[in-house]
Structures are given as structure tokens and as C-alpha cells.
Design a protein around this motif. Structure first.
Motif, PDB file in Angstrom:
ATOM      1  N   GLY B 427      37.174  39.245  30.706  1.00 45.11           N
ATOM      2  CA  GLY B 427      36.620  38.798  31.979  1.00 45.11           C
ATOM      3  C   GLY B 427      37.374  39.370  33.150  1.00 45.11           C
ATOM      4  N   TRP B 428      36.654  39.577  34.236  1.00 46.10           N
ATOM      5  CA  TRP B 428      37.254  40.087  35.463  1.00 46.10           C
ATOM      6  C   TRP B 428      37.065  39.066  36.582  1.00 46.10           C
ATOM      7  CZ3 TRP B 428      35.221  45.862  35.835  1.00 46.10           C
ATOM      8  CH2 TRP B 428      35.794  46.601  34.776  1.00 46.10           C
ATOM      9  N   GLY B 429      38.101  38.858  37.336  1.00 46.70           N
ATOM     10  CA  GLY B 429      38.005  37.935  38.460  1.00 46.70           C
ATOM     11  C   GLY B 429      38.789  38.449  39.645  1.00 46.70           C
ATOM     12  N   CYS B 430      38.452  37.915  40.814  1.00 48.98           N
ATOM     13  CA  CYS B 430      39.176  38.329  42.019  1.00 48.98           C
ATOM     14  C   CYS B 430      39.386  37.131  42.928  1.00 48.98           C
ATOM     15  CB  CYS B 430      38.432  39.441  42.756  1.00 48.98           C
ATOM     16  SG  CYS B 430      36.876  38.897  43.476  1.00 48.98           S
ATOM     17  N   ALA B 431      40.261  37.292  43.878  1.00 50.27           N
ATOM     18  CA  ALA B 431      40.484  36.248  44.877  1.00 50.27           C
ATOM     19  C   ALA B 431      41.212  36.838  46.066  1.00 50.27           C
ATOM     20  CB  ALA B 431      41.291  35.087  44.293  1.00 50.27           C
ATOM     21  N   SER B 432      41.077  36.150  47.185  1.00 58.52           N
ATOM     22  CA  SER B 432      41.790  36.548  48.404  1.00 58.52           C
ATOM     23  C   SER B 432      43.170  35.916  48.432  1.00 58.52           C
ATOM     24  CB  SER B 432      41.046  36.051  49.657  1.00 58.52           C
ATOM     25  OG  SER B 432      39.726  36.509  49.665  1.00 58.52           O
ATOM     26  N   ALA B 433      44.076  36.604  49.111  1.00 57.12           N
ATOM     27  CA  ALA B 433      45.399  36.048  49.379  1.00 57.12           C
ATOM     28  C   ALA B 433      45.611  36.064  50.888  1.00 57.12           C
ATOM     29  CB  ALA B 433      46.481  36.877  48.692  1.00 57.12           C
ATOM     30  N   ALA B 434      46.202  35.014  51.392  1.00 52.65           N
ATOM     31  CA  ALA B 434      46.506  34.956  52.823  1.00 52.65           C
ATOM     32  C   ALA B 434      47.806  34.209  53.008  1.00 52.65           C
ATOM     33  CB  ALA B 434      45.380  34.245  53.575  1.00 52.65           C
ATOM     34  N   TYR B 435      48.617  34.710  53.913  1.00 54.13           N
ATOM     35  CA  TYR B 435      49.883  34.020  54.193  1.00 54.13           C
ATOM     36  C   TYR B 435      50.258  34.282  55.648  1.00 54.13           C
ATOM     37  CZ  TYR B 435      54.292  31.761  53.433  1.00 54.13           C
ATOM     38  OH  TYR B 435      55.321  30.866  53.507  1.00 54.13           O
ATOM     39  N   PRO B 436      50.677  33.253  56.369  1.00 52.07           N
ATOM     40  CA  PRO B 436      50.985  33.469  57.788  1.00 52.07           C
ATOM     41  C   PRO B 436      52.153  34.435  57.981  1.00 52.07           C
ATOM     42  CG  PRO B 436      51.650  31.260  57.079  1.00 52.07           C
ATOM     43  CD  PRO B 436      50.842  31.856  55.969  1.00 52.07           C
TER      44      PRO B 436
END
Lengths: 156, 753, 337
Positions: B427-436
Motif C-alpha cells: 500500500g501507498w500513502g501520503c500526508a502533509s507535514a507542517a511545523y511553525p
């Protein structure tokens, strides 16, 4: 108990509590603090040293039981004014470490891994280096360093 | 800043502290050699709630070599509780008979040897008045309250409830993340040495001034009488930011004995004598139009803390502003249980809070029949939806595009269970990353010699991040020297103050300070060189002169070597002390740093712009179709973090964070006995962190990004970003492999049978 | 850790004599020190307090060899795990043994730990390993069992009792059990005896504190694994959370003597699931004389776990155990031998 330990080619006479581990003898008595204590229970690999050429855990070795063995620690690989051992150099060039605390154990383990013949493929390196935890997770770079250093060690 | 100097920042450089670390010569705080130390061993509570009725110390005292045993009965009044950096009050230790949590320090045994101290500590017997403890969420006696605004904000934009009710596409789900412990490999050691009224403390630290200031307050002594030394740090990840209780007791033990005392706690004690990442629960509601535009975002979180503390991380401050959405509502609750006080751990708010948001986004993409990357694209924004401020820079979709291309995302069949390799589901998955993009104040002293050598002195911390090297790079570039000609001294409270090395703020804080000091040096030399009558640079425009290749140079090629330039302003070396106070912080923030108080300009709290680092993360998982093991053969992340001072060490940071994320998603959970409220797997053989065999291929791409608004050097920071999206990316990939949506971490074999 | 007498033994007789000399009524027994990887561990955490350690490292010459012949495999008790893991005869003729060792612990520990020490390693149950837990019948007989209502994901579902649900954590011993190995023992009273490996460890019953049938001071000298037409087609399948350096959540030993697709004889062991090294005679019987396919493998797995008892967190383990065994059986059937 009075014992003699041969570390990096030098014999040391010292008196230890029978319970003292090789790890504590190195760190607390001989001021060889390159060998690290990360768990003291054989679960992290930070205290890996070579005993008669084989990689073992200093935390699970009683100092009294280490008499007569040739012990090599990270300090024994390159003196202050000497060039780095090829494995150290490969770790440097590949940035195969971050905080550096597990690194002496990684390097000792890596040298043994090559000598054991378990550094033929990346997959083999990963498996045979899995006893050395790196919380910074430099793992892919450790594999790259060993891959780079292997031919240099084999020709040494 | 004159042009033409940007040559070394951004070029990969080997660590200048590399040789020391690789040869075993680097002295970590645990390695510092002190004369004739006595050895301390902690006794910790075996109950989680109650009071100590009394100790039986005779057997322990009878152990040969035992020198002293500290308990609340003999030293309770000698120290105040340490003050956490967040959350207000905390639990006590030897101050009283009160037991707040399992594994609380209740006595310190001191002996001539480590072996004797350990033996005696094991022989201490304690009578407790035990009360039934509350372990976690849902335990009888756990107290829930709504987190009050103060340290953290809630967001209420538009009408999220109405918008959610009206939305044609919805996700409404609950998620959970587990208790986790930092487990740096260097143990939580402390060595204290008194010399008269002066105290030297060797302790691995992310904030030596914080340790100094807080300890002074605890012991009622002058901060100036305490010297904290932490030259190398064997991993930190948040665990060494705030002071913990042990330090004061070891200082007191050393004072009572008149002899240095060294504490090497055990690995299991490290689970309870410092902080941890508390478990969280979440309720997310997303509403969207049929073309994928978000119309409603509600995020409610629950976090565990100790009885007296208000500590919480409130990651809704980030989840509220990742995507364009006109209607936002956030809320955070805290649940008090009989536990030690939690604290910062790698990306403290974002790791637990971005997990539910980014899984919910994946669920929304499935509901919409949309590609998950395209869903992010539709909701991308250059304006902070929570405040309306502009982002100073934001390259989220550039990250998706670069990482996605590298990963091969385009060839993904969106159907779950559509890929297989023998018995393994893929399976392939993705997600966003955010950090101040955070930054703290910092002071620095830079010294330049006529021989072209520079020294940088700053109470910064190299916790593996490469701080030694980025400081040297910055000074070398701005002074026009080779990096080998710069020495760096850090990790000691005798040096000019720098803030906490945490929150991806450190490189920005300390490098901007060094740049400022170097600019002062350049200005001094340039002004002296142009006003003189006899030099090669006489009469030139001082602002156009640069230091390069060991000389002060004009754009037209005129130059004066360093020795000559320096001789106009000093008979010896030129030493400059500079303080850098980032935009948005008050003048007194530097004083706070000296006083050991945290002050940080945060990317989501600035008045001029919102400043954030973004990234995109892709993961491939394999799940065995019969036995359910999950493996991660490869992961690709791309991150845009403004200026990258040293791409070599930055890359290491990013892959390290990503591997942390793999561990967090699949392995890491501190198990709590539900009846006793005690940690059970408090060791490295069952608190599983990834090993080498777990991570065949991890790639990080540093996406070029220029941000002139975030701070003068344009550094947004990247220590934390690497972990942020990984939990969700792994979870989304497991769904794609198996068709199962697991909303509680870690994802384990039993979830997939 | 309490102080202890330390005595290096020059030979087997000396070691046995030292053990007898240091034994005292009402005191914990003296211990033989070989690799030390479990003994020093348990001493450091305050679980074991032996009054004396007798270093038997010097006995490696006498009890450290590995030999294979037509009758089977003789494994010296003091051979290191790493040596056995890479022994050519074991790799070719007893692959399950090699795999069980290769997948255990890490190379440093395998370089230190001996085969006998590995076999005797004690449970990882954290309620046993942390003396600050009051209730542990194995550590403090009669005190109860905190694990039954606690964190027990890694604990046993087979062979457990009301008193104890601790799991045997090792890998290699499960192969010895399945393969019907024999243990050679030397006694301080003089003489030696041989017992079936399956009789070395005891089920917890009402006395979980008594883990083996070793007599006081008895020293393991060797293991003998009988040859059989099944040892070549054998494998050890270890299911674990982490890819390496982790204890089994479940594991299976499978050795098959196949005629066409039919099972003439099978040897089946299970790990990570049981109170002691586990051989499933039930599963073996279910397969004997039958065609090996998905459904007979499933029947064997059902038979293996018919008596499983779970305690909440480990409710999934019978199902995982069945799946692990089915997977191992089908993979063994596919082996090229």
C-alpha cells in the motif's frame, strides 16, 4: 578483586568490586568513556567492544571475567594524531551519526560485521547491525558507511 | 547584507565535531571525569498515588560503602519543586511524603561505588498509604476539564457546526495516539561538584541557562554560582529541555557529603523521572464540497497530564491552518490522571494532532473519489485561514510534487488491496507535514584574530542537530574564512546565552545571532578602512565591502588583508558580543534567556505573517496477508524550510525524523497497567524503537525555498518536520494495502488479522 | 545486585564441585556463569541473587563443539549461538535450527550467549522482571499474578495456569522441543544422565517458580538432535513487531517429511505463545498421513490451539498463532530440498 585488563594493547592493573562490569571498569576506572552506557541491560548495543576480535556487550561482561582477553574499544582505533580508521572515516563522510552517543558502539559493531563477513549486501548489513540502536536514526547512512568502508577493511 | 557572500551557507559540510565523536574523545555530560565521585542510585515509588508512611533503611544503610540516604524526611525542605516550562504546576518528589505517580523519586542512596549504591537502593523498603490511582483516559477518578486559553489558542472562524451539517461530503471520526517516551541513548545522568559556594553541574541539556536558572531558584542560590556543562548531548528529542527533579537532589547530596556525586539512573527510571509524550484522543469533523473544497473543520483534542499540571500541546494551533477552510472550530481538553507530568517530545503538538487531520483528509479523499494529493492541492492556500495573515512562504505543493515524482505516486491504483507482492499486501500513502518556523533570542561572542582565526562562543546545544557545524559555517561565510579556521564553544552556562534547543528554533536563533556579530565585525573593519587616508580601501563605500578569502574587499577588487584591517581597530584580536532579538519578541527576551526562561517567537503567533515549514511524505507499506506484520520498505519526504545552512546534517535530521515517524506509527507505545497506573514495558527490549533492519530506504528531499520575511537568514528550521506527517502516511498506506482504516496508533499485528 | 563469590572453574569436575560447595540450604542456588546475558541481566534488576557465580567459560573445550553425523546433531552446551547459527551442517541439514538462532537477539548477544544459557533464559514478563511489583507467583510464590489483568500482550496462551501466564521467550529451544532432542546433564553427585528436551522445562502449574527439572547443581553438557527425514525440510518462522532484535509475538517451527504432497511425519513447535518451549503433538497428529494443503494446515492449527487460554490483551494470539503455523506449514511444503 585485583585484576588485569588488556585494553587497546595496554595492560591495566586495577582493583574492582566483583560486580563491576567491563563497561563500568572502562568508563569509571580507566577513563575510557568512549564506550557508552545506554541501558546496562544488553538492549541497546552502545557498549559494544571487541573481545579477542569478537563483538560483545561490555555491560554483560564482568570485569573479572574479562581478564586475559584482548579488549578493543573505540579509543583503540585511532590515536590523537593518527588518521581515522577507515570505518570512522566512512562514518564521518556519510554523516552516519547525529548525537554521536551510540556511534562508538556502531563503529565497533560495524568493524566486526565486516570481519564476520556479514556486510556483503545492504540487507545483510541492516540485519547484522540491528543490535545497535540509534535513536537519531542514522541507519541508512550507517549502512552506506559500512558499504563504503568494507573494501578498505578487507584489504587492511 | 552585501551580495556575494552567500557561498558557504547551503553547502554540505562535514561535522566539525565529527572526529571527537567518532574517536570516543567527545565528553558527553555522562563522561565528564570528576575527582573521587560518590555514586547515587535512585529509589522510585512502586505505587502511583498515595503517601509514604515510612522508610525501612537499616538494611540499605548496612551495605558496605553506603554514605547517605536522602528522603523527604531529612532533605524535604532543602529544595523547591522545579518549574516546568509549560503547564504551570507539577508533581513533587522528595519535598514531601506525597506520591503523585509511579516511578517518582522518593529516595536517593549515595555510596562509594555504583554497585553498593544499587544494592542498597534495592534494599530500601517503603511503607505506603496507597490509594487507587487513575491510569489514563476513562480510568475511574480521572478528571477532565476544558483547557483554558492562555499558553495556547482556540480558533473559531465562521460557523463550523452549520457548515459541517450542510456539507455534501463528510468525515466524522475519532482517533488516538499512545504514550511515548523519548529514550535518547544517553541516560538521564547528573554529576554535581561543589567548590565552596560554587556548583558545577554536568548534565545533558537542551537549555543550560534554563537548568542554571531553575536550579538556582530551587536551591535558593545565585544563578551565577552555578555552572552547567553539557558539551555533547547523547540525544534529547525534548527530554532535556526543562529541568527535572533529580538535579537538585544530586546537588544537595553532593553538598551534604562534601564530595562530587554522580547519578546514572537506569533506563526504566528514565521513563518516570523525566517527561514523555502523553496519549491523546481526537474528534475530527471535515465537511467538503463535491470538488473537494473544505467547508468545515472541527478538531477537538484530549490530552493526559498529571494531577497538578495544566500541560498540553494543543496541536490544533497547527491543524487549524494547514488548509484553506472558511469555517473552523477547535477545542482542547485535558485529563488529569495519576501520572508524571508530560513534556515536549519531537514535534510535540504536531505529531499527535496532524495524525488525525491527515488521516481524515485521506478518508475524505476516499469519500470524494479524489486523489489524496489533489485534495491537498485544492485546499492549498497562501493565507493562514485561522488569522487571515499571509504565509511568509509556503511550498507545500512543491513538496508534494517533488516527493510524489520521486516516489512514483502517479502509478498508484487508488483502490485498496490493489497491489500485492506474493503474500504481502502493498500500500501507498501520503500526508502533509507542517511545523511553525520558531526562533528564540540568542547572544554570542565572536572573536577574530589577525591570523584569520575565529572563535564563536555561545551557550547553544548540539543535540545531534549539527549546531557546532552550522555555527562554524555561518561565521566562516560571514568572516570570509575557511570553516577549519573557526572554532566553536557551546554547551556551557559560562558562554553568552542562547535559548532552548527545541521546536526547530535553534539554528535560526543561533545562526542569526552569529551573522549579526559578524556583520558588526565587518562594519567596524569597513568603517575603519574607508575613513583612513592610507589604505587600499580608503574612501570606498563601507557598506559595499565584504570579508572574503581572508581579506576585506571592495566590489571592484580592491582589498586589504585581515591583519591590516584589524590593526586599524585593535592592537590584538577583535571581539564582538552581539544579541539577536527576533522580530516579534520584546527587548527583554534576551534577559529572559539569561535568566533561564523560555521565550520563543512562534510561527503561528506573529503579527506580521504566519511562518511555517511544510513537507509532504510518502510511504510504502507491506502487510503480510496472513500474519499481519507491517514493514516499511521505503519512504520519501520533501521539505521546504527556507535557508538550509548545512544540507548534509539537515538531511540527516529529516530522515531521522521520518524514521521516528515509522517507529511512532508501528512500534512505539508505553504500556500502562490499567489498575496500578504504572508503566510496564519500561525498557528498550519492549518499548520498541526502529532498528536498522526496519528502514531499508528513506529519502529526504530538501526543496529550495527563499523566505526573506521569516528572519534575516531566511531559516525556517527542520528538526521537527520530519516526523510530522509520517504517522498518517503510514496509516493511510496501511488502508491502501489492506482496506482497513486503523485510527489508533501504533498499528500492530492484532489490528490487521 | 548483591555481592557474590566468584570462582572460575578449570574443568567440569571442578565446576560441579564448586557448585556443590557453594550450595546452602535456605539460600538461592549458586549459578554457572557462561555468556551471562540473562544471568547478569536478572541480577542487575534485582530478580536473582545467587551467592556464587562459577565461571564455566573454560569448559568450552570440553562442551563447546558442534558435530553432525548419521545419528544426528550434537550441540555442545557452551557453543555460542553465533557459532551454531552459521555451522555448515546446521545450515544445510537443520535449517530451522539455524534460522531460530539467526533470528534471536543480535549478533553481540549471539557471540556471548551459549546454547544452554539461551535455552534456560527466563521469561520477559515485566511483572516478573521488576521486583517492585508485589504480585508475581514466579518471583514470590503465593503473591498472585499481576499480569493476568495487566499488560500481557506478549505473554502465553498455551500451557498457562491460574498461577502464571509468563511466556517462554526463546526461539532455539522451540526447535529442540519439536525435533525431539535430548539433553545431556552432569551432576555434582557424579555421573550424568540424559533426558528428553521436552522434559527439561516444566509447566507452571501451581509452582511457576520451578522452571526446569534440573537437579541442584546439574550442568547441561550437550544437546542431541536426532536425525530424521524431516529435518532438511524445516523452517523457523518468527512473527515480530520489529524486523529484527525483537522477541516473537508468535513463532512456529515446522519440519516435514513429505511423500508427494502427503505428510509422512511432521515436527511442529511454537514460540512466543507458550509457557515453555512448545511442541504441538496435536498438530503433528492432525497432519500425519494427510495431504498438506490450506485446509489440513488449518486443522492442524486448530488442534494446536485447542487448549489456548487468553487474558485480554493477548486475546489475538491464538488466531495469530494459527495463522503463523499455517503460513509456516505452507512455506515449508514449498521448500526446495
Amino acid at each position: 578483586m585485583d585484576i588485569r585488563l588488556t585494553v587497546n594493547g595496554t595492560e591495566h592493573a586495577l582493583s574492582v568490586d566483583v560486580r563491576t562490569t567491563l563497561l563500568d571498569a572502562l568508563r569509571e576506572r580507566l577513563e575510557l568513556t568512549g564506550t557508552k552506557k545506554g541501558c546496562d541491560l544488553g538492549q541497546c548495543g552502545a557498549c559494544t567492544v571487541l573481545m579477542d576480535g569478537r563483538r560483545v556487550l561490555a555491560c554483560f561482561t564482568l570485569a573479572v571475567a574479562a581478564e586475559g582477553a584482548a579488549i578493543t574499544t573505540i579509543e583503540g582505533l585511532a590515536g590523537d594524531d593518527e588518521p581515522l580508521h577507515p570505518m570512522q572515516q566512512a562514518f564521518l563522510e556519510n554523516d552516519a551519526y547525529q548525537c554521536g552517543y551510540c556511534t562508538p558502539g556502531q563503529i565497533m559493531s560495524a568493524i566486526a560485521c565486516v570481519q564476520e563477513g556479514y556486510a556483503e549486501t545492504d540487507e545483510q548489513i541492516r540485519e547484522y547491525m540491528s543490535g545497535n540502536l540509534c535513536r537519531c536514526a542514522a541507519y541508512p547512512k550507517i549502512v552506506a558507511a559500512i558499504r563504503q568502508a568494507r573494501p578498505l577493511l578487507e584489504n587492511r | 547584507m552585501p551580495d556575494g557572500t552567500q557561498t558557504m551557507i547551503g553547502q554540505p559540510a562535514l561535522r566539525i565535531d565529527g572526529r571527537a565523536k567518532l574517536t570516543g574523545r567527545a565528553r558527553y555530560a555522562s563522561d565528564e571525569v570528576v575527582p573521587n565521585p560518590a555514586h547515587a542510585f535512585l529509589v522510585t515509588s512502586s505505587i502511583a498515588r498515595g503517601r509514604i508512611r515510612g522508610f525501612h533503611l537499616d538494611q540499605a544503610r548496612a551495605v558496605p560503602g553506603v554514605l547517605d540516604i536522602l528522603t523527604h524526611e531529612n532533605v524535604g525542605g532543602e529544595a523547591e519543586k522545579p518549574k516546568p516550562m509549560a503547564g504551570g504546576d507539577t508533581t513533587s518528589t522528595l519535598e514531601s511524603d506525597r506520591v503523585w505517580h509511579d516511578g517518582q523519586i522518593i529516595a536517593v542512596v549515595v555510596a562509594d561505588s555504583f554497585e553498593a549504591a544499587r544494592e542498597a537502593a534495592h534494599k530500601v523498603r517503603v511503607d505506603y498509604e496507597a490509594e487507587r490511582p487513575s491510569a489514563t483516559f476513562g480510568s475511574p477518578g480521572a478528571e477532565e476539564e476544558v483547557r483554558k486559553a492562555g499558553e495556547h489558542k482556540d480558533y473559531h472562524v465562521g460557523d463550523a457546526e452549520a457548515a459541517f451539517a450542510a456539507a455534501p461530503f463528510k468525515v466524522d471520526a475519532r482517533y488516538g495516539t499512545p504514550t511515548q517516551h523519548h529514550n535518547p541513548i544517553e541516560l538521564f545522568t547528573t554529576t554535581c561538584v561543589w567548590n565552596g559556594s560554587k556548583l558545577t553541574v554536568y548534565e545533558p541539556s537542551q537549555f543550560v541557562y534554563g537548568l542554571r536558572g531553575n536550579l538556582a531558584q530551587q536551591l535558593h542560590i545565585e544563578p551565577g554560582d552555578i555552572h552547567v556543562i553539557s558539551r555533547y548531548v547523547g540525544g534529547a528529542f525534548g527530554s532535556r529541555g526543562g529541568i527535572t527533579a533529580r538535579t537538585a537532589w544530586i546537588a544537595i547530596a553532593a553538598r551534604r557529603l562534601g564530595r562530587p556525586v554522580r547519578l546514572v539512573p537506569t533506563r526504566d527510571q528514565g521513563f518516570t523521572i523525566v517527561t514523555y509524550r502523553a496519549e491523546t484522543r481526537h474528534h475530527i469533523q471535515l465537511g467538503a464540497t463535491s470538488d473537494g473544497r473544505l467547508t468545515a473543520l472541527r478538531h477537538e483534542g484530549w490530552e493526559v497530564t498529571s494531577r497538578p499540571s495544566q500541560y498540553n500541546v494543543s496541536g490544533t494551533e497547527t491543524t487549524a491552518r494547514v488548509y484553506a477552510c472558511p469555517n473552523i472550530l477547535t477545542k482542547v481538553n485535558i485529563v488529569h490522571a495519576d501520572r508524571n507530568t508530560p513534556g515536549f517530545m519531537r514535534a510535540p503538538p504536531e505529531t499527535p494532532y496532524m495524525f488525525p487531520l491527515e488521516v481524515a483528509m485521506d478518508e475524505l479523499a476516499v469519500a470524494l473519489g479524489m486523489d489524496p494529493v489533489e485534495l491537498r492541492r485544492v485546499n492549498d492556500t497562501m493565507r493562514d485561514p485561522a488569522t487571515g495573515l499571509e504565509y511568509s512562504s509556503r511550498s507545500l505543493m512543491e513538496c508534494y510534487d517533488q516527493a510524489g515524482a520521486r516516489f512514483g505516486w502517479k502509478s498508484r491504483d487508488p483502490a485498496p488491496r490493489s497491489m500485492r507482492d506474493g503474500d504481502w499486501l502493498v500500500g501507498w500513502g501520503c500526508a502533509s507535514a507542517a511545523y511553525p518556523a520558531n526562533i528564540g533570542p540568542a547572544a554570542v561572542r565572536v572573536t577574530l584574530t589577525p591570523e584569520g582565526r575565529a572563535r564563536v562562543q555561545i551557550a547553544a546545544h548540539d543535540i545531534g542537530t549539527g549546531a557546532y557545524t552550522v555555527l562554524a559555517i555561518t561565521a566562516a561565510e560571514r568572516l570570509g574564512l575557511p570553516i577549519e579556521h573557526v572554532t566553536v564553544e557551546l554547551g556551557g552556562s559560562e558562554l553568552p546565552a542562547a535559548g532552548l534547543a527545541a521546536g526547530s528554533s535553534h539554528t535560526a536563533g543561533i545562526c542569526n545571532a552569529v551573522a549579526k556579530a559578524c556583520e558588526e565585525i565587518r562594519q567596524k573593519l569597513a568603517l575603519a578602512a574607508v575613513v583612513t587616508n592610507d589604505g587600499a580601501l580608503s574612501g570606498q563605500d563601507a557598506s559595499a565591502l565584504v570579508l572574503r578569502e581572508g581579506a576585506l574587499r571592495s566590489p571592484a577588487g580592491a582589498k586589504e588583508d585581515l591583519r591590516a584591517a584589524l590593526s586599524r581597530v585593535t592592537g590584538g584580536v577583535l571581539e564582538v558580543y552581539a544579541e539577536n532579538i527576533p522580530q516579534g519578541l520584546p527587548r527583554e527576551s534576551i534577559g529572559k534567556a539569561y535568566a533561564g526562561q523560555m521565550s520563543m517567537s512562534r510561527g503561528h503567533s506573529r503579527q506580521d505573517a504566519t511562518t511555517y515549514t511544510f513537507g509532504a511524505q510518502f510511504v510504502e507499506v507491506r502487510v503480510h496477508s496472513r500474519t499481519g506484520e507491517v514493514r516499511v520498505p521505503r519512504a520519501v519526504g520533501a521539505f521546504a524550510a527556507g535557508t538550509i545552512v548545512n544540507p548534509l546534517t539537515a538531511h540527516s535530521q529529516c530522515i531521522g525524523g521520518m524514521i521516528w515517524g515509522i517507529g511512532a506509527a508501528l512500534h512505539e507505545a508505553t504500556e500502562i497497567d490499567p489498575n496500578a497506573a504504572r508503566y510496564v514495558n519500561d525498557n528498550l527490549s519492549e518499548y520498541l524503537i526502529p532498528v536498522n533492519a526496519d528502514v531499508p530506504q528513506v529519502e529526504a528531499i530538501l526543496v529550495p525555498e527563499r523566505d526573506d520575511r521569516v528572519n534575516p537568514l531566511g531559516i525556517k528550521g527542520l528538526g521537527e518536520i520530519g516526523i510530522v506527517g509520517m504517522n498518517a502516511a503510514v496509516c493511510n498506506a496501511v488502508w491502501h494495502a489492506t482496506g482497513r482504516r486503523i485510527r489508533e496508533l501504533p498499528i500492530r499485528i492484532e489490528d490487521l488479522l | 545486585m548483591r555481592p557474590f563469590d566468584y570462582e572460575p572453574a578449570g574443568g567440569t569436575e571442578a565446576a560441579l564441585a564448586a557448585s556443590a560447595r557453594h550450595a546452602a540450604p535456605d539460600a538461592p542456588p549458586p549459578q554457572y556463569l557462561a555468556g551471562g546475558t540473562n544471568l547478569l541481566d536478572l541480577m542487575k534488576i534485582g530478580v536473582m541473587h545467587p551467592p556464587a557465580l562459577i565461571n564455566i567459560g573454560a569448559l568450552r573445550g570440553a562442551h563447546g563443539g558442534i558435530e553432525a553425523d548419521a545419528s544426528g546433531l550434537r550441540l555442545g552446551a557452551l557453543a555460542h549461538m553465533a557459532e551454531a547459527a552459521e555451522h555448515p551442517a546446521i545450515l544445510s541439514d537443520y535449517p530451522a535450527i539455524a534460522q531460530s538462532l539467526q533470528q534471536a537477539a543480535n549478533q553481540q548477544l549471539r557471540n556471548m550467549a551459549t546454547l544452554a544459557g539461551n535455552v534456560l533464559q527466563r521469561t520477559r514478563c515485566n511483572y516478573f522482571r521488576d521486583p517492585s511489583w508485589d504480585a508475581c507467583n514466579k518471583r514470590r510464590p503465593g503473591s498472585g499474578c499481576a499480569a493476568k489483568e495487566g499488560v500481557n500482550r506478549l505473554l502465553a496462551v498455551l500451557g498457562v495456569s491460574e498461577a502464571c501466564i509468563a511466556s517462554y521467550p526463546g526461539d532455539f529451544a522451540n526447535v529442540l522441543a519439536a525435533f525431539g532432542a535430548e539433553v545431556g546433564l552432569a551432576s555434582p553427585e557424579g555421573g550424568s544422565r540424559r533426558i528428553p528436551f521436552e522434559d527439561l522445562h516444566r509447566l507452571p502449574g501451581d509452582t511457576p517458580q520451578i522452571e526446569t527439572n534440573l537437579r541442584p547443581g546439574e550442568l547441561i553438557t550437550d544437546f542431541h538432535v536426532p536425525a530424521g527425514p524431516w529435518t532438511g525440510r524445516s523452517l523457523y518462522l518468527k512473527v515480530r513487531d520489529r524486523a529484527s532484535f525483537a522477541f516473537a509475538v508468535a513463532s512456529a517451527v515446522v519440519a516435514l517429511d513429505l511423500a508427494g504432497g502427503t505428510v509422512r511425519e511432521a515436527r511442529i513447535g511454537l514460540g512466543g505463545l507458550a509457557a515453555k518451549p512448545w511442541r504441538s503433538h496435536e498438530a503433528e497428529a492432525a497432519l500425519r498421513g494427510r495431504r498438506l494443503d490450506e485446509s489440513t494446515a488449518q486443522e492442524a492449527a486448530e488442534a494446536a490451539f485447542a487448549g489456548a487460554v487468553t487474558h485480554g490483551e493477548n486475546d489475538f494470539k491464538p488466531e495469530l498463532g494459527r495463522r503463523t503455523l499455517v503460513r509456516a506449514l505452507l512455506e515449508a511444503a514449498e521448500m526446495e530440498v
